[in-house]
Write an enzyme that holds these catalytic residues in place. Structure first.
Site, PDB file in Angstrom:
ATOM      1  N   LYS A  65       0.838  -1.209   0.000  1.00 40.36           N
ATOM      2  CA  LYS A  65       0.000   0.000   0.000  1.00 40.36           C
ATOM      3  C   LYS A  65       0.866   1.249   0.000  1.00 40.36           C
ATOM      4  O   LYS A  65       0.682   2.158  -0.806  1.00 40.36           O
ATOM      5  CB  LYS A  65      -0.906   0.000   1.243  1.00 40.36           C
ATOM      6  CG  LYS A  65      -1.570   1.338   1.517  1.00 40.36           C
ATOM      7  CD  LYS A  65      -2.423   1.314   2.778  1.00 40.36           C
ATOM      8  CE  LYS A  65      -1.687   1.532   4.067  1.00 40.36           C
ATOM      9  NZ  LYS A  65      -1.407   2.943   4.425  1.00 40.36           N
ATOM     10  N   ASN A  66       1.819   1.300   0.936  1.00 39.68           N
ATOM     11  CA  ASN A  66       2.562   2.545   1.103  1.00 39.68           C
ATOM     12  C   ASN A  66       3.568   2.794  -0.016  1.00 39.68           C
ATOM     13  O   ASN A  66       4.000   3.926  -0.206  1.00 39.68           O
ATOM     14  CB  ASN A  66       3.250   2.582   2.480  1.00 39.68           C
ATOM     15  CG  ASN A  66       2.217   2.775   3.583  1.00 39.68           C
ATOM     16  OD1 ASN A  66       1.065   3.133   3.309  1.00 39.68           O
ATOM     17  ND2 ASN A  66       2.614   2.536   4.828  1.00 39.68           N
ATOM     18  N   ARG A  80      -3.867  11.023   4.297  1.00 45.75           N
ATOM     19  CA  ARG A  80      -2.725  11.930   4.407  1.00 45.75           C
ATOM     20  C   ARG A  80      -1.746  11.804   3.246  1.00 45.75           C
ATOM     21  O   ARG A  80      -1.078  12.760   2.886  1.00 45.75           O
ATOM     22  CB  ARG A  80      -1.975  11.662   5.697  1.00 45.75           C
ATOM     23  CG  ARG A  80      -2.767  11.915   6.939  1.00 45.75           C
ATOM     24  CD  ARG A  80      -1.882  11.680   8.120  1.00 45.75           C
ATOM     25  NE  ARG A  80      -0.594  12.319   7.920  1.00 45.75           N
ATOM     26  CZ  ARG A  80      -0.338  13.597   8.147  1.00 45.75           C
ATOM     27  NH1 ARG A  80      -1.266  14.377   8.642  1.00 45.75           N
ATOM     28  NH2 ARG A  80       0.856  14.092   7.906  1.00 45.75           N
ATOM     29  N   CYS A 131      -4.449  13.157  12.715  1.00 47.44           N
ATOM     30  CA  CYS A 131      -5.198  11.918  12.501  1.00 47.44           C
ATOM     31  C   CYS A 131      -5.134  11.098  13.783  1.00 47.44           C
ATOM     32  O   CYS A 131      -4.543  11.531  14.776  1.00 47.44           O
ATOM     33  CB  CYS A 131      -4.650  11.140  11.320  1.00 47.44           C
ATOM     34  SG  CYS A 131      -3.053  10.423  11.630  1.00 47.44           S
ATOM     35  N   ARG A 143       0.984  14.675  13.160  1.00 49.65           N
ATOM     36  CA  ARG A 143       1.528  14.425  11.824  1.00 49.65           C
ATOM     37  C   ARG A 143       1.608  15.670  10.935  1.00 49.65           C
ATOM     38  O   ARG A 143       0.935  15.770   9.907  1.00 49.65           O
ATOM     39  CB  ARG A 143       0.760  13.313  11.130  1.00 49.65           C
ATOM     40  CG  ARG A 143       0.867  11.998  11.877  1.00 49.65           C
ATOM     41  CD  ARG A 143       0.148  10.886  11.200  1.00 49.65           C
ATOM     42  NE  ARG A 143       0.877  10.311  10.088  1.00 49.65           N
ATOM     43  CZ  ARG A 143       0.390   9.357   9.300  1.00 49.65           C
ATOM     44  NH1 ARG A 143      -0.810   8.894   9.514  1.00 49.65           N
ATOM     45  NH2 ARG A 143       1.099   8.877   8.315  1.00 49.65           N
ATOM     46  N   PRO A 144       2.471  16.632  11.310  1.00 47.38           N
ATOM     47  CA  PRO A 144       2.645  17.808  10.449  1.00 47.38           C
ATOM     48  C   PRO A 144       3.357  17.467   9.135  1.00 47.38           C
ATOM     49  O   PRO A 144       3.832  16.337   8.967  1.00 47.38           O
ATOM     50  CB  PRO A 144       3.517  18.739  11.299  1.00 47.38           C
ATOM     51  CG  PRO A 144       4.093  17.919  12.381  1.00 47.38           C
ATOM     52  CD  PRO A 144       3.324  16.641  12.490  1.00 47.38           C
ATOM     53  N   ASP A 183       4.356   0.335  12.074  1.00 51.12           N
ATOM     54  CA  ASP A 183       3.123  -0.234  11.516  1.00 51.12           C
ATOM     55  C   ASP A 183       2.886  -1.682  11.936  1.00 51.12           C
ATOM     56  O   ASP A 183       1.865  -2.264  11.580  1.00 51.12           O
ATOM     57  CB  ASP A 183       3.141  -0.130   9.977  1.00 51.12           C
ATOM     58  CG  ASP A 183       3.067   1.314   9.504  1.00 51.12           C
ATOM     59  OD1 ASP A 183       2.672   2.180  10.289  1.00 51.12           O
ATOM     60  OD2 ASP A 183       3.420   1.565   8.330  1.00 51.12           O
ATOM     61  N   ARG A 210      -8.782  -0.060   4.131  1.00 49.27           N
ATOM     62  CA  ARG A 210      -7.764   0.868   3.623  1.00 49.27           C
ATOM     63  C   ARG A 210      -6.444   0.147   3.376  1.00 49.27           C
ATOM     64  O   ARG A 210      -5.660   0.578   2.541  1.00 49.27           O
ATOM     65  CB  ARG A 210      -7.522   1.990   4.641  1.00 49.27           C
ATOM     66  CG  ARG A 210      -8.708   2.875   4.863  1.00 49.27           C
ATOM     67  CD  ARG A 210      -8.349   4.028   5.766  1.00 49.27           C
ATOM     68  NE  ARG A 210      -7.253   4.799   5.169  1.00 49.27           N
ATOM     69  CZ  ARG A 210      -6.751   5.904   5.695  1.00 49.27           C
ATOM     70  NH1 ARG A 210      -7.246   6.375   6.814  1.00 49.27           N
ATOM     71  NH2 ARG A 210      -5.760   6.544   5.111  1.00 49.27           N
TER      72      ARG A 210
HETATM   73  N1  EPU Z   1       6.688  14.302  10.735  1.00 45.42           N
HETATM   74  C1  EPU Z   1       6.813  15.639  11.021  1.00 45.42           C
HETATM   75  N2  EPU Z   1       6.865  16.522   9.984  1.00 45.42           N
HETATM   76  C2  EPU Z   1       6.810  16.119   8.695  1.00 45.42           C
HETATM   77  C3  EPU Z   1       6.684  14.744   8.395  1.00 45.42           C
HETATM   78  C4  EPU Z   1       6.644  13.856   9.459  1.00 45.42           C
HETATM   79  O1  EPU Z   1       6.874  16.052  12.190  1.00 45.42           O
HETATM   80  O2  EPU Z   1       6.838  16.970   7.787  1.00 45.42           O
HETATM   81  C5  EPU Z   1       6.652  13.326  11.853  1.00 45.42           C
HETATM   82  C6  EPU Z   1       5.354  12.524  11.877  1.00 45.42           C
HETATM   83  O3  EPU Z   1       4.346  13.204  12.560  1.00 45.42           O
HETATM   84  C7  EPU Z   1       5.806  11.255  12.568  1.00 45.42           C
HETATM   85  C8  EPU Z   1       7.244  11.081  12.079  1.00 45.42           C
HETATM   86  O4  EPU Z   1       7.651  12.361  11.614  1.00 45.42           O
HETATM   87  O5  EPU Z   1       5.805  11.449  13.959  1.00 45.42           O
HETATM   88  C9  EPU Z   1       7.432  10.088  10.938  1.00 45.42           C
HETATM   89  O6  EPU Z   1       6.492  10.326   9.920  1.00 45.42           O
HETATM   90  P1  EPU Z   1       6.711   9.934   8.402  1.00 45.42           P
HETATM   91  O7  EPU Z   1       6.737  11.182   7.597  1.00 45.42           O
HETATM   92  O8  EPU Z   1       7.891   9.024   8.304  1.00 45.42           O
HETATM   93  O9  EPU Z   1       5.408   9.123   8.095  1.00 45.42           O
HETATM   94  P2  EPU Z   1       4.445   9.258   6.840  1.00 45.42           P
HETATM   95  O10 EPU Z   1       5.233   9.402   5.601  1.00 45.42           O
HETATM   96  O11 EPU Z   1       3.379  10.241   7.121  1.00 45.42           O
HETATM   97  C10 EPU Z   1       4.459   6.693   6.329  1.00 45.42           C
HETATM   98  C11 EPU Z   1       3.430   5.617   6.197  1.00 45.42           C
HETATM   99  C12 EPU Z   1       2.865   5.286   7.570  1.00 45.42           C
HETATM  100  C13 EPU Z   1       4.011   4.831   8.449  1.00 45.42           C
HETATM  101  C14 EPU Z   1       5.098   5.918   8.510  1.00 45.42           C
HETATM  102  C15 EPU Z   1       6.324   5.514   9.302  1.00 45.42           C
HETATM  103  C16 EPU Z   1       2.536   6.042   3.995  1.00 45.42           C
HETATM  104  C17 EPU Z   1       1.382   6.434   3.157  1.00 45.42           C
HETATM  105  N3  EPU Z   1       2.359   6.069   5.307  1.00 45.42           N
HETATM  106  O12 EPU Z   1       3.774   7.818   6.863  1.00 45.42           O
HETATM  107  O13 EPU Z   1       1.942   4.216   7.387  1.00 45.42           O
HETATM  108  O14 EPU Z   1       3.555   4.566   9.749  1.00 45.42           O
HETATM  109  O15 EPU Z   1       5.517   6.251   7.165  1.00 45.42           O
HETATM  110  O16 EPU Z   1       6.891   4.366   8.780  1.00 45.42           O
HETATM  111  O17 EPU Z   1       3.576   5.659   3.469  1.00 45.42           O
HETATM  112  C18 EPU Z   1       0.141   2.825   7.892  1.00 45.42           C
HETATM  113  O18 EPU Z   1       0.322   2.271   6.790  1.00 45.42           O
HETATM  114  O19 EPU Z   1      -0.599   2.327   8.776  1.00 45.42           O
HETATM  115  C19 EPU Z   1       0.836   4.071   8.171  1.00 45.42           C
HETATM  116  C20 EPU Z   1       0.439   4.922   9.115  1.00 45.42           C
END
Ligand code: EPU
Length: 424
Positions: free
Chosen positions: A22-23, A94, A118, A123-124, A309, A401
């Site tokens: 998915k991701n 997101r 969320c 998650r900024p 995850d 999802r």
């Molecule tokens: N963060 C910030 N600022 C940013 C981006 C991230 O503070 O601009 C913080 C987030 O709030 C979090 C941490 O950094 O605390 C890591 O977030 P990351 O950006 O790595 O996560 P993401 O890209 O939003 C993806 C996956 C998530 C998975 C995370 C971590 C996708 C679509 N989603 O999210 O998947 O948990 O990486 O591996 O790729 C899931 O599939 O259940 C899921 C939540």
């Protein structure tokens, strides 16, 4: 709305096919926006998040056709007519923010709704925005939207130093940098298999990328990208989820397409807890050893660490382990929403800040439960596989999802599980 009924029982035996990630798919799909030639993805998962991304891409003028029962996504962005991602779509998912980089790189302009918080935390997206600024973009936050504009002549290569690892920000910056003028360096980049998969797809489209899978990725911008066909990498989170199933219920399950290097830290941890994991060309086979599951401590970390995850699913397993386990969630600030539901099933868990202490109990008992995100939902299904009696998991739309055919896959190995429509 539907619910899932799962009744704890005997051992699980057989094979479970693992879908494409998915991701990975959610970042590969927006890559179509980078080129006016077709991008085709094979091994796509059949999930509602993929349909949401389809709707978003179509709203921008891209064409997306789901072929072969949804396993193939044929996309074309030769006729883009928009650069605005509306709140109505972004709030549902997101990952919608991942259209920002490609739109900015191809069109020089994008307007994308801020996703908001969320269930698992605030998650900024500040790291995404900082990366675009380092490439010369001007960003303004207005009316809940990010208004982004590239400098005259397009994005410029730059050095992006991420203060901490972000999967999404790395993906967004990587996509944008493929069409920027000059060289971009991403430092402290995410190393997840989904990033490597994206880099391979972009390379097949003509991008010049080195260092994917390490913490420093270098991208030399090119003038244009061409079409490609790319196979989506195996979903390591679906893989890990089903690898746990025989540890709850006993038996031996082979997850087809599974590879240990996608999940090394997770495999090591479940082996410490008492699993036997074997890798064959077919996939990964997991068997519960003869003794009880043993308590283990788990810290979630960016790849190659233990994935956040899989934290909920692991917590569910440790509820009936021998001894006390401590789980530390280091990626998201609010990702223990499954704990109160597991407690309703008889678990003994104390949550304090980013830590959860799980005192193993002899048995969980079936109960009506619900969850607020997809990994929490599936952890309750796993818990139900070993619980006494029947567990009813509601709010199944979370599962849709991220897990295709969850009922069929678990029934295929002998689980007593069904999906029912709620009355009223
Ligand atoms: N963060 C910030 N600022 C940013 C981006 C991230 O503070 O601009 C913080 C987030 O709030 C979090 C941490 O950094 O605390 C890591 O977030 P990351 O950006 O790595 O996560 P993401 O890209 O939003 C993806 C996956 C998530 C998975 C995370 C971590 C996708 C679509 N989603 O999210 O998947 O948990 O990486 O591996 O790729 C899931 O599939 O259940 C899921 C939540």
């Amino acid at each position: 709305m539907d619910s899932i009924l799962v009744t704890g029982g005997g051992p699980l035996n057989g094979t479970i096919p693992i879908a494409g990630a998915k991701n990975a798919c959610l970042t590969l799909m927006p890559a179509t926006l980078l080129s006016d030639e077709p991008l085709t993805l094979t091994n796509a998962p059949r999930l509602s998040d993929i349909r949401t991304m389809t709707t978003l891409l179509e709203s921008l003028g891209a064409e997306v056709s789901a072929l072969s029962d949804g396993l193939v996504l044929a996309m074309s962005s030769h006729n883009l007519n928009g650069n605005r991602a509306d709140y109505d779509i972004v709030r549902k998912m997101r990952a919608s923010i991942l259209v920002l980089g490609p739109l900015l790189a191809r069109h020089g302009k994008a307007v994308v709704s801020l996703p908001g918080g969320c269930a698992i935390g605030a998650r900024p997206v500040d790291l995404h925005l900082k990366a675009f600024e380092a490439m010369g973009a001007t960003l303004e936050l207005r009316d809940g939207y990010v208004h982004a504009e590239a400098p005259e002549g397009g994005l410029r290569g730059g050095v992006v130093d991420f203060p901490f690892v972000s999967v999404g920000a790395t993906e967004n910056a990587l996509m944008a940098a493929t069409l920027a003028k000059g060289t971009t360096t991403l430092r402290n980049a995410a190393q997840e298999p989904e990033i490597v998969d994206l880099a391979h797809c972009l390379q097949a489209m003509g991008a010049r990328i080195t260092g994917e899978g390490t913490d420093t990725i270098t991208i030399e911008g090119v003038d244009r990208l061409h079409g490609a066909t790319h196979r989506v990498v195996t979903d390591r989170i679906e893989l890990g989820t089903y690898m746990l199933a025989p540890l709850f219920a006993g038996g031996e399950v082979t997850c087809l397409g599974g590879k240990r290097d996608l999940l090394e830290a997770f495999c090591a941890k479940i082996e410490e807890a008492g699993a036997e994991v074997t890798e064959t060309p077919e996939g990964l086979t997991v068997r519960r050893g003869t003794g009880p599951i043993k308590a283990v401590d788990v810290e979630t970390e960016p790849f190659p660490g233990f994935p956040t995850d899989l934290q909920a699913q692991m917590m569910a397993l440790l509820c009936t382990a021998e001894g006390t386990s401590v789980l530390e969630e280091k990626i998201f600030e609010n990702r223990f929403m499954h704990a109160p539901e597991l407690i309703r099933m008889g678990a003994n868990i104390d949550v304090h800040g980013g830590h959860a202490t799980v005192h193993g109990v002899a048995k969980l008992k079936g109960a009506p439960v619900m969850a607020t995100d997809l990994r929490a939902s599936v952890s309750l299904i796993l818990a139900g596989l070993a619980a006494e009696g029947t567990t009813k998991v509601s709010r199944v739309y979370h599962l849709d999802r991220g897990y295709e055919h969850v009922v069929a896959k678990l029934r295929g190995v002998g689980a007593q599980i069904e999906r029912v429509r709620d009355d009223g």
